[in-house]
Motif scaffolding. Structure first.
Motif, PDB file in Angstrom:
ATOM      1  N   ASP A 189      28.866  39.180  43.564  1.00 23.10           N
ATOM      2  CA  ASP A 189      29.331  39.552  42.235  1.00 23.10           C
ATOM      3  C   ASP A 189      29.037  38.396  41.288  1.00 23.10           C
ATOM      4  O   ASP A 189      29.896  37.553  41.021  1.00 23.10           O
ATOM      5  N   GLY A 231      28.373  38.427  38.021  1.00 25.58           N
ATOM      6  CA  GLY A 231      29.042  38.490  36.726  1.00 25.58           C
ATOM      7  C   GLY A 231      30.428  37.880  36.769  1.00 25.58           C
ATOM      8  O   GLY A 231      30.814  37.094  35.893  1.00 25.58           O
ATOM      9  N   VAL A 252      30.212  34.135  37.004  1.00 29.26           N
ATOM     10  CA  VAL A 252      29.918  33.499  35.715  1.00 29.26           C
ATOM     11  C   VAL A 252      31.189  33.358  34.882  1.00 29.26           C
ATOM     12  O   VAL A 252      31.431  32.313  34.263  1.00 29.26           O
ATOM     13  N   ASP A 294      31.431  51.063  32.688  1.00 28.67           N
ATOM     14  CA  ASP A 294      30.624  49.979  32.127  1.00 28.67           C
ATOM     15  C   ASP A 294      30.023  50.307  30.762  1.00 28.67           C
ATOM     16  O   ASP A 294      29.768  49.401  29.969  1.00 28.67           O
ATOM     17  N   GLN A 306      34.947  38.546  28.952  1.00 27.03           N
ATOM     18  CA  GLN A 306      34.722  39.798  29.664  1.00 27.03           C
ATOM     19  C   GLN A 306      34.381  40.920  28.690  1.00 27.03           C
ATOM     20  O   GLN A 306      33.472  41.725  28.959  1.00 27.03           O
ATOM     21  N   ILE A 356      30.750  40.317  27.413  1.00 34.16           N
ATOM     22  CA  ILE A 356      29.721  40.662  28.395  1.00 34.16           C
ATOM     23  C   ILE A 356      29.527  42.173  28.461  1.00 34.16           C
ATOM     24  O   ILE A 356      28.395  42.679  28.493  1.00 34.16           O
ATOM     25  N   ASN A 357      30.631  42.928  28.469  1.00 34.45           N
ATOM     26  CA  ASN A 357      30.528  44.385  28.520  1.00 34.45           C
ATOM     27  C   ASN A 357      29.784  44.924  27.302  1.00 34.45           C
ATOM     28  O   ASN A 357      28.832  45.723  27.432  1.00 34.45           O
ATOM     29  N   SER A 406      26.043  43.847  27.128  1.00 35.01           N
ATOM     30  CA  SER A 406      25.223  44.586  28.093  1.00 35.01           C
ATOM     31  C   SER A 406      24.888  45.976  27.583  1.00 35.01           C
ATOM     32  O   SER A 406      23.785  46.481  27.781  1.00 35.01           O
ATOM     33  N   LYS A 459      25.009  44.209  33.170  1.00 36.21           N
ATOM     34  CA  LYS A 459      25.993  43.714  34.137  1.00 36.21           C
ATOM     35  C   LYS A 459      27.182  44.643  34.161  1.00 36.21           C
ATOM     36  O   LYS A 459      27.776  44.919  33.131  1.00 36.21           O
ATOM     37  N   MET A 485      30.594  45.386  34.191  1.00 35.87           N
ATOM     38  CA  MET A 485      31.877  44.724  33.960  1.00 35.87           C
ATOM     39  C   MET A 485      32.688  45.587  32.999  1.00 35.87           C
ATOM     40  O   MET A 485      32.164  46.069  31.990  1.00 35.87           O
TER      41      MET A 485
END
Length: 345
Positions: free
Chosen positions: A141, A143, A146, A237, A292, A295-296, A299, A307, A309
């Motif tokens: 995992d 992501g 990170v 996601d 978080q 990132i979602n 992406s 990714k 998440m």
């Protein structure tokens, strides 16, 4: 959470129908978890900093045991063992609970090292974070790894380290990403497709971008979107793609503004604290929450390689909702006014 209710109702029925289940099975499960998450969040927010630290230790120990158990009794999905099947509750993702608890424990250890020079807090914090990263990479995992590394790195920056140590950490992080590129085929594939969209299948990201274009400024209207029937992960996601198509850019910017406000406001409150532990813990929790979400959303619109998440409180997922409730509950507890209770730190 209100946006999460709205988007779960909009995005989850096609996903449920694809597996032959009741159209609102995912919505019903989410509506069971969200009130529980709200109660957990409010309950933890009333705790003292000392009780927050103790809770973090309990959650961390339990989630580490479960995280290790995924290699024995975990369910493999898309080549990764990140979940434990729980009868009646779908699955549990232990790594979600590791993140907030590790941020608080690491903050306490770093603060102890700073205030008590003989305390081996730096070493213990490094060992804990290294052990968690090793378990996450073995799942694999990347992501989540990170996020954990970034939160810890920012806490080290806030506590104050020599520049050469910070530089070494940055180089080590970059080397880790390069190593992941060559070690894991799925990581290499995602980076290659991000840098060169013609090098592989970008169906999910392209469909997501198309949904945003179709939604334009004000969206097609509730229930009028088509992306949720085309994307298998539209309710998790890629939930922002559903928001973009059905409710438009305006609602997407409102959601973005909410995440930005909570994150920046929390960091502002943390910077004014006199307790180093509270400053470090609140900063780590706020960065985790905001990172978080970033990132979602990034992406979904191809600003970074794809990714998987969840978007906190909005994407479908019981583990994510409860873990974020713990995270935000601790954050509220640490950043609220404690009249005469600073000795409880």
């Amino acid at each position: 959470m209100a946006f999460g209710v709205m988007l779960t109702l909009a995005a989850s029925p096609p996903a449920a129908e694809r597996i032959g289940a009741d159209s609102f099975i995912f919505a019903k499960r989410q509506f069971m978890f969200l009130p529980l998450a709200l109660l957990v969040m409010l309950g933890i927010s009333l705790a003292s900093p000392r009780h927050v630290r103790r809770l973090a230790l309990l959650v961390f120990c339990g989630s580490i045991v479960l995280l290790a158990a995924t290699f024995v009794i975990g369910v493999e999905i898309k080549g990764a063992r990140r979940w434990i099947s729980v009868p009646g509750l779908s699955s549990l993702q232990p790594s979600e609970f590791v993140k907030p608890s590790l941020a608080v424990i690491s903050a306490w250890l770093l603060a102890q090292s700073r205030t008590e020079r003989r305390a081996p807090g730096y070493l213990m914090s490094t060992v804990l974070v290294g052990g968690v990263l090793a378990l996450l990479v073995m799942q694999p995992d990347l992501g989540m790894s990170v996020v954990v590394a970034a939160v810890w790195g920012i806490q080290l920056f806030v506590v104050g380290l020599p520049m050469w140590v910070a530089g070494f950490g940055a180089v080590a992080g970059a080397a880790g990403l390069v190593g992941a590129y060559f070690l894991f085929s799925h990581v290499r594939s995602r980076f290659d497709r991000f840098l060169d969209p013609t090098s592989g299948d970008n169906y999910q990201v392209n469909t997501s971008l198309e949904a945003f274009m179709n939604g334009s400024l004000f969206g097609r209207g509730p229930g009028e979107g088509t992306v949720k029937a085309q994307l298998p992960d539209a309710h998790t996601d890629f939930v922002m793609a559903v928001a973009g198509e059905e409710f438009g850019l305006v609602v997407c910017l409102m959601i973005l503004a909410l995440f930005a406000f909570v994150t920046l406001r929390s960091m502002s409150r943390a910077s004014k604290e006199t307790s180093l532990f509270i400053t470090l813990a609140a900063t780590g929790l706020a960065v985790q929450f905001g990172l978080q979400a970033a990132i979602n959303m990034a992406s979904t619109i191809q600003l970074i390689p794809a990714k998987g998440m969840t978007l906190p409180f909005i994407s479908y997922g019981g583990s994510s909702a409860l873990a974020m409730a713990i995270c935000v509950g601790m954050l509220l507890s640490l950043t609220r006014e404690h009249a005469g209770l600073r000795e409880a730190v």
